[in-house]
Design a protein around this motif. Structure first.
Motif, PDB file in Angstrom:
ATOM      1  N   UNK A  67       6.908  83.071  50.096  1.00 48.13           N
ATOM      2  CA  UNK A  67       5.944  82.398  51.024  1.00 48.13           C
ATOM      3  C   UNK A  67       5.990  82.507  51.892  1.00 48.13           C
ATOM      4  N   UNK A  68       6.901  82.970  52.800  1.00 46.63           N
ATOM      5  CA  UNK A  68       6.724  82.743  53.893  1.00 46.63           C
ATOM      6  C   UNK A  68       6.933  83.792  54.569  1.00 46.63           C
ATOM      7  N   UNK A  69       6.431  85.150  54.089  1.00 43.88           N
ATOM      8  CA  UNK A  69       5.961  86.079  54.071  1.00 43.88           C
ATOM      9  C   UNK A  69       7.464  87.063  54.217  1.00 43.88           C
ATOM     10  N   UNK A  70       8.695  87.393  53.531  1.00 45.16           N
ATOM     11  CA  UNK A  70       9.599  87.709  53.402  1.00 45.16           C
ATOM     12  C   UNK A  70      10.384  88.189  51.637  1.00 45.16           C
ATOM     13  N   UNK A  71      11.289  88.735  51.790  1.00 42.27           N
ATOM     14  CA  UNK A  71      12.084  88.977  50.673  1.00 42.27           C
ATOM     15  C   UNK A  71      13.364  88.827  50.541  1.00 42.27           C
ATOM     16  N   UNK A  72      14.389  88.568  48.980  1.00 41.23           N
ATOM     17  CA  UNK A  72      15.299  88.364  49.586  1.00 41.23           C
ATOM     18  C   UNK A  72      15.989  88.644  50.407  1.00 41.23           C
ATOM     19  N   UNK A  73      15.238  90.689  50.601  1.00 36.15           N
ATOM     20  CA  UNK A  73      16.209  91.170  51.758  1.00 36.15           C
ATOM     21  C   UNK A  73      16.705  90.346  52.997  1.00 36.15           C
ATOM     22  N   UNK A  74      15.917  90.200  52.993  1.00 38.61           N
ATOM     23  CA  UNK A  74      15.599  89.514  55.244  1.00 38.61           C
ATOM     24  C   UNK A  74      15.817  88.015  54.120  1.00 38.61           C
ATOM     25  N   UNK A  75      17.046  87.724  54.410  1.00 41.32           N
ATOM     26  CA  UNK A  75      17.611  86.056  53.654  1.00 41.32           C
ATOM     27  C   UNK A  75      19.167  86.565  54.846  1.00 41.32           C
ATOM     28  N   UNK A  99      22.878  91.730  45.272  1.00 36.94           N
ATOM     29  CA  UNK A  99      22.696  91.455  47.449  1.00 36.94           C
ATOM     30  C   UNK A  99      24.507  93.041  46.894  1.00 36.94           C
ATOM     31  N   UNK A 100      24.023  94.346  46.713  1.00 36.71           N
ATOM     32  CA  UNK A 100      24.919  94.912  46.430  1.00 36.71           C
ATOM     33  C   UNK A 100      25.642  94.746  47.927  1.00 36.71           C
ATOM     34  N   UNK A 101      24.573  95.756  49.030  1.00 38.43           N
ATOM     35  CA  UNK A 101      25.235  95.920  49.777  1.00 38.43           C
ATOM     36  C   UNK A 101      24.373  95.703  50.832  1.00 38.43           C
ATOM     37  N   UNK A 102      24.971  95.286  51.714  1.00 36.40           N
ATOM     38  CA  UNK A 102      24.134  94.315  52.879  1.00 36.40           C
ATOM     39  C   UNK A 102      24.321  92.573  52.507  1.00 36.40           C
ATOM     40  N   UNK A 103      24.913  91.735  51.849  1.00 35.53           N
ATOM     41  CA  UNK A 103      25.235  90.494  52.318  1.00 35.53           C
ATOM     42  C   UNK A 103      24.774  89.862  52.973  1.00 35.53           C
ATOM     43  N   UNK A 104      24.075  88.398  53.232  1.00 33.88           N
ATOM     44  CA  UNK A 104      23.967  87.593  54.102  1.00 33.88           C
ATOM     45  C   UNK A 104      25.663  86.638  54.160  1.00 33.88           C
ATOM     46  N   UNK A 105      25.346  86.841  55.539  1.00 33.60           N
ATOM     47  CA  UNK A 105      26.778  85.460  55.169  1.00 33.60           C
ATOM     48  C   UNK A 105      26.607  84.572  54.837  1.00 33.60           C
ATOM     49  N   UNK A 106      27.742  83.792  54.321  1.00 37.87           N
ATOM     50  CA  UNK A 106      27.562  83.086  53.488  1.00 37.87           C
ATOM     51  C   UNK A 106      28.876  81.626  53.957  1.00 37.87           C
ATOM     52  N   UNK A 107      28.635  80.393  53.276  1.00 33.98           N
ATOM     53  CA  UNK A 107      29.887  79.289  53.102  1.00 33.98           C
ATOM     54  C   UNK A 107      29.760  78.822  52.282  1.00 33.98           C
ATOM     55  N   UNK A 108      30.744  78.488  51.914  1.00 33.66           N
ATOM     56  CA  UNK A 108      30.765  78.140  50.131  1.00 33.66           C
ATOM     57  C   UNK A 108      31.673  77.170  50.527  1.00 33.66           C
ATOM     58  N   UNK A 109      31.206  76.059  50.367  1.00 30.69           N
ATOM     59  CA  UNK A 109      31.632  74.239  50.127  1.00 30.69           C
ATOM     60  C   UNK A 109      31.509  73.472  48.537  1.00 30.69           C
ATOM     61  N   UNK A 110      33.058  72.524  48.414  1.00 37.77           N
ATOM     62  CA  UNK A 110      33.597  72.459  47.687  1.00 37.77           C
ATOM     63  C   UNK A 110      32.793  70.877  47.934  1.00 37.77           C
ATOM     64  N   UNK A 111      31.995  70.481  47.200  1.00 41.71           N
ATOM     65  CA  UNK A 111      32.139  68.740  46.795  1.00 41.71           C
ATOM     66  C   UNK A 111      32.052  68.276  45.968  1.00 41.71           C
ATOM     67  N   UNK A 112      31.925  66.278  46.110  1.00 39.82           N
ATOM     68  CA  UNK A 112      32.045  66.500  44.772  1.00 39.82           C
ATOM     69  C   UNK A 112      30.800  65.831  43.929  1.00 39.82           C
ATOM     70  N   UNK A 113      30.384  65.636  44.577  1.00 40.58           N
ATOM     71  CA  UNK A 113      28.632  65.835  43.199  1.00 40.58           C
ATOM     72  C   UNK A 113      27.536  65.945  44.256  1.00 40.58           C
ATOM     73  N   UNK A 114      26.701  66.337  43.656  1.00 40.07           N
ATOM     74  CA  UNK A 114      24.754  66.839  44.195  1.00 40.07           C
ATOM     75  C   UNK A 114      24.169  65.489  43.424  1.00 40.07           C
ATOM     76  N   UNK A 115      22.834  65.825  43.877  1.00 34.14           N
ATOM     77  CA  UNK A 115      21.811  64.477  43.535  1.00 34.14           C
ATOM     78  C   UNK A 115      21.821  64.301  42.351  1.00 34.14           C
ATOM     79  N   UNK A 116      22.120  65.339  40.597  1.00 31.38           N
ATOM     80  CA  UNK A 116      21.768  65.097  40.065  1.00 31.38           C
ATOM     81  C   UNK A 116      23.283  65.794  39.178  1.00 31.38           C
ATOM     82  N   UNK A 117      23.374  64.563  37.823  1.00 32.02           N
ATOM     83  CA  UNK A 117      24.795  65.255  37.652  1.00 32.02           C
ATOM     84  C   UNK A 117      25.150  66.824  37.026  1.00 32.02           C
ATOM     85  N   UNK A 118      23.335  66.561  36.306  1.00 30.59           N
ATOM     86  CA  UNK A 118      23.541  67.956  35.669  1.00 30.59           C
ATOM     87  C   UNK A 118      23.879  69.580  36.405  1.00 30.59           C
ATOM     88  N   UNK A 119      23.187  69.200  37.563  1.00 26.82           N
ATOM     89  CA  UNK A 119      23.436  70.509  38.734  1.00 26.82           C
ATOM     90  C   UNK A 119      25.252  70.334  39.992  1.00 26.82           C
TER      91      UNK A 119
END
Length: 130
Positions: A67-75, A99-119
């Motif tokens: 919608x912003x004019x990009x693709x997943x490769x732009x992440x 992203x088999x090559x050139x994956x985006x930078x990433x951070x992984x956080x463990x949280x106690x819960x999300x907005x809906x317990x199903x997520x």
């Protein structure tokens, strides 16, 4: 910001009733709000299945960045929230397929819960588009 575009693209659940915007494009930078495993009607996808939830989330991110004019490769950056470290391998596996090559930078956080317990996963992302 005068050079910003605020979007709630069709194809993902409308977040405006919750008081936020799904996508903001500021210049060439695209900020995508945390996406969860919802279909475009707001229904939970993949309850109890980390891989299915992650795939739905990436579908939503793809709709958002297009919608912003990009693709997943732009992440270029992601922040992933999981409700337990045991969800990490499935999240990484799906990201590795996308992203088999050139994956985006990433951070992984463990949280106690999300907005809906199903997520069990939520991913926010940043892209740079031409």
């Amino acid at each position: 910001m005068a050079n910003s575009t605020y979007m709630n693209p069709s194809g993902i659940a409308d977040p405006s009733p919750s008081g936020f915007t799904a996508v903001v494009k500021a210049g060439n930078t695209v900020y995508i709000a945390g996406m969860v495993a919802q279909d475009e009607n707001g229904n939970v996808v993949g309850a109890g299945d980390t891989e299915a939830q992650t795939r739905q989330i990436w579908r939503n991110i793809e709709v958002a960045v297009k919608a912003a004019g990009g693709t997943l490769a732009d992440i270029v950056k992601t922040t992933t929230y999981v409700t337990g470290i045991e969800h990490g391998p499935a999240v990484r596996a799906v990201r590795g397929e996308l992203f088999p090559s050139n994956p985006p930078t990433s951070t992984l956080l463990v949280v106690s819960e999300l907005a809906n317990p199903a997520y069990v996963v939520e991913i926010e992302s940043i892209a740079v588009v031409a």
